[in-house]
Design an enzyme around this catalytic site. Structure first.
Site: not given
Length: 254
Positions: A155, A159
């Protein structure tokens, strides 16, 4: 009804719940025609009905952002229905948290695909319309996790990648009247964070308290907090703000 986005068309990926739902609501309240796509059909139907019941113009469709053809078809239908595509919010996302030694290939690939491939496909499809009309706003939803977060190698990487995509597209598209920026939320009370609490074995109230204890403003974030930041970037008057990342986390981030 008049508002900042009167007659503008806003296309929001992952718009059926949480942050995406909050963004859709704000844009609708400010006069935009709103298009929401999501893979969650049940939530999509519910959100579309709620917005329609409030008297707002809404386009909704079940779309997997990892499928370029589905994304392009949905955008074509939105332009046919509403006449333009002025604002794109790349919000669709998933989490598959785990420590590195437990993280599977699937955990990594799914997160990369939805966040990065999905945002790439949507941005590539949207820019055709935006370049033609010499105007557009693209806002990517990043995260404070882009700065690193235990158990989120996938993640956090995705991002951070979104922030690189944001800055590159800002350079490429700026001359066409298109700005590209990113909003990076901290802890926000959403269905996703509720699911995280359940997975780690604590109540959501406990998770909120633990988070608030580390947030300088002394409260947790709500979807509307992110929607407000997105609306700043989407505003026609923000045309000289380009390639920026704003952390909406109740306190400073590096």
């Amino acid at each position: 009804m008049t508002g900042r986005f009167n007659e503008s068309v806003a296309f929001i990926t992952g718009g059926s719940r949480g942050i995406g739902r909050g963004i859709a609501q704000l844009f609708a309240e400010e006069g935009a025609k709103v298009a929401i796509i999501d893979i969650n059909e049940e939530a999509l139907i519910r959100t579309a009905k709620e917005l329609n019941d409030q008297g707002y113009k809404v386009f909704s469709k079940v779309v997997n952002v990892v499928d370029a053809n589905e994304v392009e078809t949905a955008m074509k239908e939105v332009v046919a229905a509403f006449g333009s595509l002025d604002i794109l919010v790349n919000n669709a996302g998933i989490i598959r948290d785990n420590l590195l030694f437990k993280m599977t290939d699937s955990d990594w690939e799914l997160v990369m695909d939805v966040h990065l491939k999905g945002s790439f496909y949507a941005s590539r499809a949207a820019q055709k319309y935006m370049v033609n009309q010499k105007y557009g706003r693209i806002i990517n939803i990043s995260s404070t996790s882009a700065l690193g977060n235990r158990g989120q190698a996938n993640y956090a990487t995705a991002k951070a990648g979104l922030q690189g995509l944001t800055k590159t597209l800002a350079i490429e598209l700026g001359k066409f009247g298109i700005t590209v920026n990113a909003v990076a939320p901290g802890f926000i009370e959403t269905e996703m964070t509720k699911e995280t609490a359940e997975r780690v074995g604590i109540t959501f109230e406990e998770m909120v308290k633990l988070s608030v204890d580390t947030i300088p403003v002394g409260r947790s974030g709500k979807p509307v907090d992110i929607a407000n930041a997105v609306s700043f970037f989407a505003d026609e008057r923000s045309s000289f703000v380009n390639g920026q990342v704003i952390y909406v986390a109740g306190g400073p981030k590096d």
